[in-house]
Design a protein around this motif. Structure first.
Motif, PDB file in Angstrom:
ATOM      1  N   PHE A   1       7.460  -0.713   4.039  1.00  0.00           N
ATOM      2  CA  PHE A   1       7.812   0.315   5.013  1.00  0.00           C
ATOM      3  C   PHE A   1       8.776   1.323   4.397  1.00  0.00           C
ATOM      4  O   PHE A   1       9.890   1.540   4.867  1.00  0.00           O
ATOM      5  CB  PHE A   1       8.402  -0.327   6.272  1.00  0.00           C
ATOM      6  CG  PHE A   1       7.385  -1.087   7.072  1.00  0.00           C
ATOM      7  CD1 PHE A   1       6.711  -0.493   8.126  1.00  0.00           C
ATOM      8  CD2 PHE A   1       7.074  -2.400   6.749  1.00  0.00           C
ATOM      9  CE1 PHE A   1       5.762  -1.186   8.849  1.00  0.00           C
ATOM     10  CE2 PHE A   1       6.123  -3.111   7.474  1.00  0.00           C
ATOM     11  CZ  PHE A   1       5.462  -2.500   8.525  1.00  0.00           C
ATOM     12  N   SER A   6       1.357  -4.153   4.545  1.00  0.00           N
ATOM     13  CA  SER A   6       2.128  -5.348   4.889  1.00  0.00           C
ATOM     14  C   SER A   6       1.239  -6.575   4.980  1.00  0.00           C
ATOM     15  O   SER A   6       1.641  -7.683   4.603  1.00  0.00           O
ATOM     16  CB  SER A   6       2.855  -5.110   6.218  1.00  0.00           C
ATOM     17  OG  SER A   6       3.435  -6.291   6.704  1.00  0.00           O
ATOM     18  N   LYS A  29       8.552  -6.201   4.403  1.00  0.00           N
ATOM     19  CA  LYS A  29       9.484  -5.129   4.773  1.00  0.00           C
ATOM     20  C   LYS A  29       9.499  -4.016   3.730  1.00  0.00           C
ATOM     21  O   LYS A  29       9.685  -2.845   4.058  1.00  0.00           O
ATOM     22  CB  LYS A  29      10.895  -5.706   4.955  1.00  0.00           C
ATOM     23  CG  LYS A  29      11.092  -6.493   6.240  1.00  0.00           C
ATOM     24  CD  LYS A  29      12.541  -6.937   6.387  1.00  0.00           C
ATOM     25  CE  LYS A  29      12.780  -7.617   7.737  1.00  0.00           C
ATOM     26  NZ  LYS A  29      14.202  -8.019   7.908  1.00  0.00           N
ATOM     27  N   LYS A  40       8.711 -12.245   3.942  1.00  0.00           N
ATOM     28  CA  LYS A  40       9.272 -11.252   4.865  1.00  0.00           C
ATOM     29  C   LYS A  40       9.825 -10.061   4.096  1.00  0.00           C
ATOM     30  O   LYS A  40       9.658  -8.911   4.501  1.00  0.00           O
ATOM     31  CB  LYS A  40      10.373 -11.898   5.712  1.00  0.00           C
ATOM     32  CG  LYS A  40      11.018 -10.961   6.722  1.00  0.00           C
ATOM     33  CD  LYS A  40      11.967 -11.708   7.636  1.00  0.00           C
ATOM     34  CE  LYS A  40      13.148 -12.272   6.895  1.00  0.00           C
ATOM     35  NZ  LYS A  40      14.140 -12.890   7.815  1.00  0.00           N
ATOM     36  N   LYS A  52       4.270 -13.508  10.810  1.00  0.00           N
ATOM     37  CA  LYS A  52       3.830 -12.265  11.428  1.00  0.00           C
ATOM     38  C   LYS A  52       4.455 -11.054  10.736  1.00  0.00           C
ATOM     39  O   LYS A  52       5.425 -11.168  10.001  1.00  0.00           O
ATOM     40  CB  LYS A  52       4.189 -12.261  12.915  1.00  0.00           C
ATOM     41  CG  LYS A  52       3.509 -13.361  13.726  1.00  0.00           C
ATOM     42  CD  LYS A  52       3.915 -13.280  15.193  1.00  0.00           C
ATOM     43  CE  LYS A  52       3.226 -14.366  16.003  1.00  0.00           C
ATOM     44  NZ  LYS A  52       3.609 -14.320  17.445  1.00  0.00           N
ATOM     45  N   ARG A  53       3.879  -9.900  11.027  1.00  0.00           N
ATOM     46  CA  ARG A  53       4.426  -8.648  10.504  1.00  0.00           C
ATOM     47  C   ARG A  53       5.849  -8.460  11.031  1.00  0.00           C
ATOM     48  O   ARG A  53       6.081  -8.500  12.241  1.00  0.00           O
ATOM     49  CB  ARG A  53       3.528  -7.493  10.956  1.00  0.00           C
ATOM     50  CG  ARG A  53       4.042  -6.100  10.648  1.00  0.00           C
ATOM     51  CD  ARG A  53       2.936  -5.105  10.902  1.00  0.00           C
ATOM     52  NE  ARG A  53       3.419  -3.733  10.940  1.00  0.00           N
ATOM     53  CZ  ARG A  53       2.643  -2.680  10.727  1.00  0.00           C
ATOM     54  NH1 ARG A  53       1.355  -2.850  10.486  1.00  0.00           N
ATOM     55  NH2 ARG A  53       3.121  -1.449  10.769  1.00  0.00           N
ATOM     56  N   PRO A  54       6.822  -8.256  10.129  1.00  0.00           N
ATOM     57  CA  PRO A  54       8.222  -8.156  10.573  1.00  0.00           C
ATOM     58  C   PRO A  54       8.538  -6.795  11.171  1.00  0.00           C
ATOM     59  O   PRO A  54       7.866  -5.791  10.886  1.00  0.00           O
ATOM     60  CB  PRO A  54       8.997  -8.367   9.272  1.00  0.00           C
ATOM     61  CG  PRO A  54       8.085  -7.825   8.215  1.00  0.00           C
ATOM     62  CD  PRO A  54       6.691  -8.155   8.677  1.00  0.00           C
ATOM     63  N   ARG A  55       9.548  -6.764  11.998  1.00  0.00           N
ATOM     64  CA  ARG A  55      10.079  -5.503  12.494  1.00  0.00           C
ATOM     65  C   ARG A  55      11.112  -5.012  11.490  1.00  0.00           C
ATOM     66  O   ARG A  55      11.993  -5.762  11.071  1.00  0.00           O
ATOM     67  CB  ARG A  55      10.712  -5.681  13.865  1.00  0.00           C
ATOM     68  CG  ARG A  55       9.728  -6.129  14.948  1.00  0.00           C
ATOM     69  CD  ARG A  55      10.390  -6.180  16.307  1.00  0.00           C
ATOM     70  NE  ARG A  55      10.824  -4.857  16.734  1.00  0.00           N
ATOM     71  CZ  ARG A  55      11.448  -4.622  17.899  1.00  0.00           C
ATOM     72  NH1 ARG A  55      11.713  -5.628  18.726  1.00  0.00           N
ATOM     73  NH2 ARG A  55      11.809  -3.395  18.225  1.00  0.00           N
ATOM     74  N   THR A  56      11.030  -3.765  11.116  1.00  0.00           N
ATOM     75  CA  THR A  56      11.945  -3.240  10.115  1.00  0.00           C
ATOM     76  C   THR A  56      12.040  -1.733  10.255  1.00  0.00           C
ATOM     77  O   THR A  56      11.217  -1.103  10.932  1.00  0.00           O
ATOM     78  CB  THR A  56      11.476  -3.623   8.691  1.00  0.00           C
ATOM     79  OG1 THR A  56      12.479  -3.259   7.738  1.00  0.00           O
ATOM     80  CG2 THR A  56      10.164  -2.933   8.332  1.00  0.00           C
ATOM     81  N   SER A  57      13.023  -1.151   9.622  1.00  0.00           N
ATOM     82  CA  SER A  57      13.220   0.294   9.683  1.00  0.00           C
ATOM     83  C   SER A  57      12.521   0.971   8.506  1.00  0.00           C
ATOM     84  O   SER A  57      12.256   0.357   7.475  1.00  0.00           O
ATOM     85  CB  SER A  57      14.717   0.625   9.657  1.00  0.00           C
ATOM     86  OG  SER A  57      15.330   0.053   8.508  1.00  0.00           O
ATOM     87  N   TRP A  58      12.233   2.260   8.669  1.00  0.00           N
ATOM     88  CA  TRP A  58      11.629   3.033   7.591  1.00  0.00           C
ATOM     89  C   TRP A  58      12.675   3.364   6.534  1.00  0.00           C
ATOM     90  O   TRP A  58      13.852   3.548   6.842  1.00  0.00           O
ATOM     91  CB  TRP A  58      10.999   4.311   8.139  1.00  0.00           C
ATOM     92  CG  TRP A  58       9.732   4.025   8.889  1.00  0.00           C
ATOM     93  CD1 TRP A  58       9.556   3.960  10.236  1.00  0.00           C
ATOM     94  CD2 TRP A  58       8.462   3.716   8.305  1.00  0.00           C
ATOM     95  NE1 TRP A  58       8.258   3.636  10.541  1.00  0.00           N
ATOM     96  CE2 TRP A  58       7.559   3.477   9.381  1.00  0.00           C
ATOM     97  CE3 TRP A  58       7.992   3.615   6.995  1.00  0.00           C
ATOM     98  CZ2 TRP A  58       6.224   3.147   9.176  1.00  0.00           C
ATOM     99  CZ3 TRP A  58       6.670   3.284   6.784  1.00  0.00           C
ATOM    100  CH2 TRP A  58       5.798   3.054   7.865  1.00  0.00           C
TER     101      TRP A  58
END
Length: 303
Positions: free
Chosen positions: A159, A146, A156, A152, A91-97
């Motif tokens: 972003f 993405s 990332k 992964k 799945k699309r990962p959660r990450t910071s800009w």
């Protein structure tokens, strides 16, 4: 401790403020894509684009290159990003800009870096920051999406604001998202080898548009792919899409219809954000007229 001092310590190297494109350039920032040519067909970046104001960036994250972007310093937005399409793992990962330190200081880290809580003024002056997009009525539109990246770390890496343009939500989550999924399906079904993709932004023909007088807003999005090795038994309906294919998407409800017509039967949430499918040659003709540059996206038209 000052913000600048913290930034210096975080990179572990002395700094020299960049004087702009064509000035003193050290580290991974350079006037070409020599470190990441694998993202271009025949290792050949698009031809015909004037260098003035543009900064090639080999997008590096976790000590690997993931795609390439041609960034316009004054517009604080990329003209295009180029990448190899691959099927995503998970799945699309959660990450910071993230931002690009080397657009700030020439000896800074060669990798994209998450924005700190307090952003140094030199970062703000050198490129777009997250604050630019707040309350702007624009989403952060990926050029290298993405969805089209494999690992992964690959996903990332997309972003970073040097891969982002201001895109209306009706386009980003509507017809443009449909196009990205359509290209992915064609890759899975018919492309036997690598698919090279270049996705970009097209500025307004007259006066530029901006968010917060800082980041250039595109009137249209555009994308093209090159799949030099593909199935020898393509259905007749699919043959026009190989080896190349292109599209232009509307990013302004009030734009004329000479490039992309409006589907009046579309649902209200996406009406006016239509995407027009076309040949590579047609897209290049539009870009030549709009950007006033003799642009050629793929070496020998991907033949």
């Amino acid at each position: 401790m000052s913000q600048r001092k913290m930034l210096q310590l975080s990179t572990g190297a002395p700094f020299l403020l960049l004087l702009g494109f064509g000035g003193l350039v050290l580290g991974e920032i350079s006037n070409d894509f020599s470190q990441c040519l694998d993202f271009f067909y025949k290792k050949t970046p698009p031809k015909g684009i004037s260098a003035a104001g543009y900064q090639p960036i080999c997008q590096r994250y976790e000590n690997q290159y993931h795609f390439a972007s041609l960034y316009h310093r004054q517009h604080r937005a990329p003209l295009y990003s180029a990448y190899l399409l691959r099927i995503a793992d998970g799945k699309r990962p959660r990450t910071s800009w993230k931002y690009e330190p080397q657009l700030v200081f020439s000896r800074a880290s060669s990798e994209m870096t998450p924005f700190p809580t307090t952003v140094d003024q030199n970062v703000i002056e050198s490129q777009a920051v997250v604050e630019d997009y707040k309350n702007s009525n624009y989403t952060k539109g990926h050029l290298s999406p993405s969805l089209h990246m494999k690992t992964k770390e690959d996903r990332k890496s997309t972003f970073t604001l040097t891969n982002i343009v201001p895109q209306r939500a009706g386009s980003n989550s509507g017809p443009w998202n449909d196009l990205e999924n359509e290209v992915l399906r064609k890759f899975k079904a018919y492309c036997n080898g690598k698919m090279y993709v270049i996705t970009g932004a097209m500025p307004y023909k007259s006066a530029p548009r901006w968010i917060k007088n800082r980041v250039s807003v595109p009137e249209y999005m555009w994308s093209a792919y090159c799949c030099p090795s593909y199935s020898t038994s393509l259905p007749e309906s699919v043959k026009p899409f190989f080896p190349t294919y292109a599209a232009v998407g509307r990013n302004d409800l009030n734009s004329g219809e000479e490039i992309v017509p409006v589907n009046v039967n579309a649902s209200a949430s996406v009406r006016g954000y239509d995407v027009g499918r076309m040949s590579l040659e047609t897209l290049e003709g539009i870009l030549v007229e709009r950007l006033a540059m003799p642009i050629n996206l793929f070496h020998e038209q991907c033949q």
